[in-house]
Write an enzyme that holds these catalytic residues in place. Structure first.
Site, PDB file in Angstrom:
ATOM      1  N   HIS A 141      -3.852   0.377  -3.270  1.00  0.00           N
ATOM      2  CA  HIS A 141      -3.092   0.979  -2.759  1.00  0.00           C
ATOM      3  C   HIS A 141      -2.423   0.346  -1.561  1.00  0.00           C
ATOM      4  CE1 HIS A 141      -6.422   2.620  -0.606  1.00  0.00           C
ATOM      5  NE2 HIS A 141      -5.815   3.107   0.108  1.00  0.00           N
ATOM      6  N   HIS A 149      -2.528   0.697   1.823  1.00  0.00           N
ATOM      7  CA  HIS A 149      -3.127   1.205   3.369  1.00  0.00           C
ATOM      8  C   HIS A 149      -3.534  -0.494   3.690  1.00  0.00           C
ATOM      9  CE1 HIS A 149      -3.809   5.634   2.865  1.00  0.00           C
ATOM     10  NE2 HIS A 149      -2.874   5.159   3.313  1.00  0.00           N
ATOM     11  N   ASP A 181      -5.989  -1.596   5.552  1.00  0.00           N
ATOM     12  CA  ASP A 181      -7.244  -1.885   5.172  1.00  0.00           C
ATOM     13  C   ASP A 181      -7.505  -2.483   3.829  1.00  0.00           C
ATOM     14  OD1 ASP A 181      -7.127   0.942   4.770  1.00  0.00           O
ATOM     15  OD2 ASP A 181      -9.279   0.872   4.897  1.00  0.00           O
ATOM     16  N   HIS A 182      -6.545  -2.274   2.811  1.00  0.00           N
ATOM     17  CA  HIS A 182      -6.773  -2.724   1.464  1.00  0.00           C
ATOM     18  C   HIS A 182      -5.749  -3.933   1.114  1.00  0.00           C
ATOM     19  CE1 HIS A 182      -8.915   1.112   0.285  1.00  0.00           C
ATOM     20  NE2 HIS A 182      -8.636   1.167   1.269  1.00  0.00           N
ATOM     21  N   HIS A 194      -4.464  10.145  -2.806  1.00  0.00           N
ATOM     22  CA  HIS A 194      -4.631   9.568  -1.453  1.00  0.00           C
ATOM     23  C   HIS A 194      -3.342   9.058  -1.062  1.00  0.00           C
ATOM     24  CE1 HIS A 194      -6.803   7.263   1.814  1.00  0.00           C
ATOM     25  NE2 HIS A 194      -6.404   6.513   1.273  1.00  0.00           N
ATOM     26  N   ASP A 229      -9.551   4.274  -2.725  1.00  0.00           N
ATOM     27  CA  ASP A 229     -10.090   5.486  -1.907  1.00  0.00           C
ATOM     28  C   ASP A 229      -9.887   6.758  -2.633  1.00  0.00           C
ATOM     29  OD1 ASP A 229     -10.350   3.671   0.165  1.00  0.00           O
ATOM     30  OD2 ASP A 229      -8.610   4.093   1.520  1.00  0.00           O
ATOM     31  N   HIS A 262     -15.021   2.341   0.494  1.00  0.00           N
ATOM     32  CA  HIS A 262     -15.905   2.665   1.514  1.00  0.00           C
ATOM     33  C   HIS A 262     -17.268   3.051   1.597  1.00  0.00           C
ATOM     34  CE1 HIS A 262     -12.191   2.374   4.393  1.00  0.00           C
ATOM     35  NE2 HIS A 262     -11.610   2.900   3.445  1.00  0.00           N
TER      36      HIS A 262
HETATM   37 ZN   LIG Z   1      -6.578   4.244   1.930  1.00  0.00          ZN
END
Ligand SMILES: [Zn+2]
Length: 253
Positions: A52, A54, A56-57, A110, A127, A165
């Site tokens: 996805h 975001h 941090d990905h 998410h 996530d 995570h």
């Molecule tokens: Zn995320």
């Protein structure tokens, strides 16, 4: 195929799949840990998988592509720079260098276009499903996330879940609040605390254990329904309503 966790940021794992001299990374939120590992191990990056959008990905994708132009597989329903192989429900991603094929699932909730990858008894679910928990609903509805989790829960019990995570202990604290009398949860807390004390990741974990300890997959259990209704201050008419009440409670837990 071997699967390695590359710690990133505060509590992310970038998963690196390797076989021979070939490597594939999932959700490289930053490039540095990936480039360092590839160099140290003499590996060549063959592909990138994204779950996805975001940061941090996906934050490391551009830098990785600058080093080596490789195929980037990611959700067709999200606008992510660098993706040249958009994927969605039912697609199969072939990773020839690793000798493995991964089936794609749409698992919105998410984010709106979130996907997961499953193959060789491994699930990369970003996530969406966490150990004893699930992702926050940033873009999707409770019903969407509920359906996505049910889809993942239907995979074989020996599936190894590679989420992104290290949230396990905080999720288990919430699970214990939902089900104080659930012995499987207290056992998992003890086991997870020991792993963290030894500086080991609690991920991956077997899907079968989630059925016993993850409140978001236990919305049919009378004890879970009771606590969700108590927290919501009203009766909850369906499993989706129980799920939504649990997710709201977790947000303020
Ligand atoms: Zn995320």
């Amino acid at each position: 195929m071997t699967i390695i966790p590359l710690p990133a940021f505060r509590d992310n794992y970038i998963w690196l799949l390797r076989a021979g001299t070939c490597a594939v990374v999932v959700d490289p939120g930053e490039a540095a840990p990936v480039l360092r590992y590839l160099a140290d191990e003499g590996l060549t990056l063959a592909a990138i998988l994204i779950t996805h959008h975001h940061p941090d990905h996906v934050g490391g994708v551009a830098e990785l592509l600058a080093q080596a132009p490789v195929p980037v597989h990611g959700p067709a329903l999200e606008a992510i720079a660098g993706i040249d192989h958009p994927v969605g429900e039912g697609d199969v991603v072939c990773l020839p260098g690793l000798g493995v094929e991964l089936r794609v699932f749409d698992i919105p909730g998410h984010t709106a276009g979130h996907v997961g990858y499953y193959g060789d008894s491994a699930l990369f679910c970003g996530d969406t499903l966490f150990a004893a928990g699930c992702g926050r609903l940033f873009e999707g509805t409770p019903a969407q996330m509920f359906d996505s989790l049910q889809k993942l829960a239907a995979l074989p019990g020996d599936t190894r879940v590679y989420c992104t995570h290290e949230y396990t202990l905080s999720n288990l604290a919430f699970a214990a609040a939902v089900e104080p009398a659930n012995g499987a949860i207290s056992e998992r807390i003890a086991a997870s605390e020991a792993m963290r004390a030894a500086n080991q990741p609690t991920v991956p974990f077997p899907l079968s254990g989630e059925m016993l300890t993850n409140p978001f997959l236990r919305v049919h259990e009378p004890a879970v329904i009771y606590q969700a209704e108590t927290q919501a201050g009203r009766g909850l008419a369906s499993p989706v309503e129980v799920f939504a009440a649990l997710r709201e409670w977790k947000n303020r837990f």
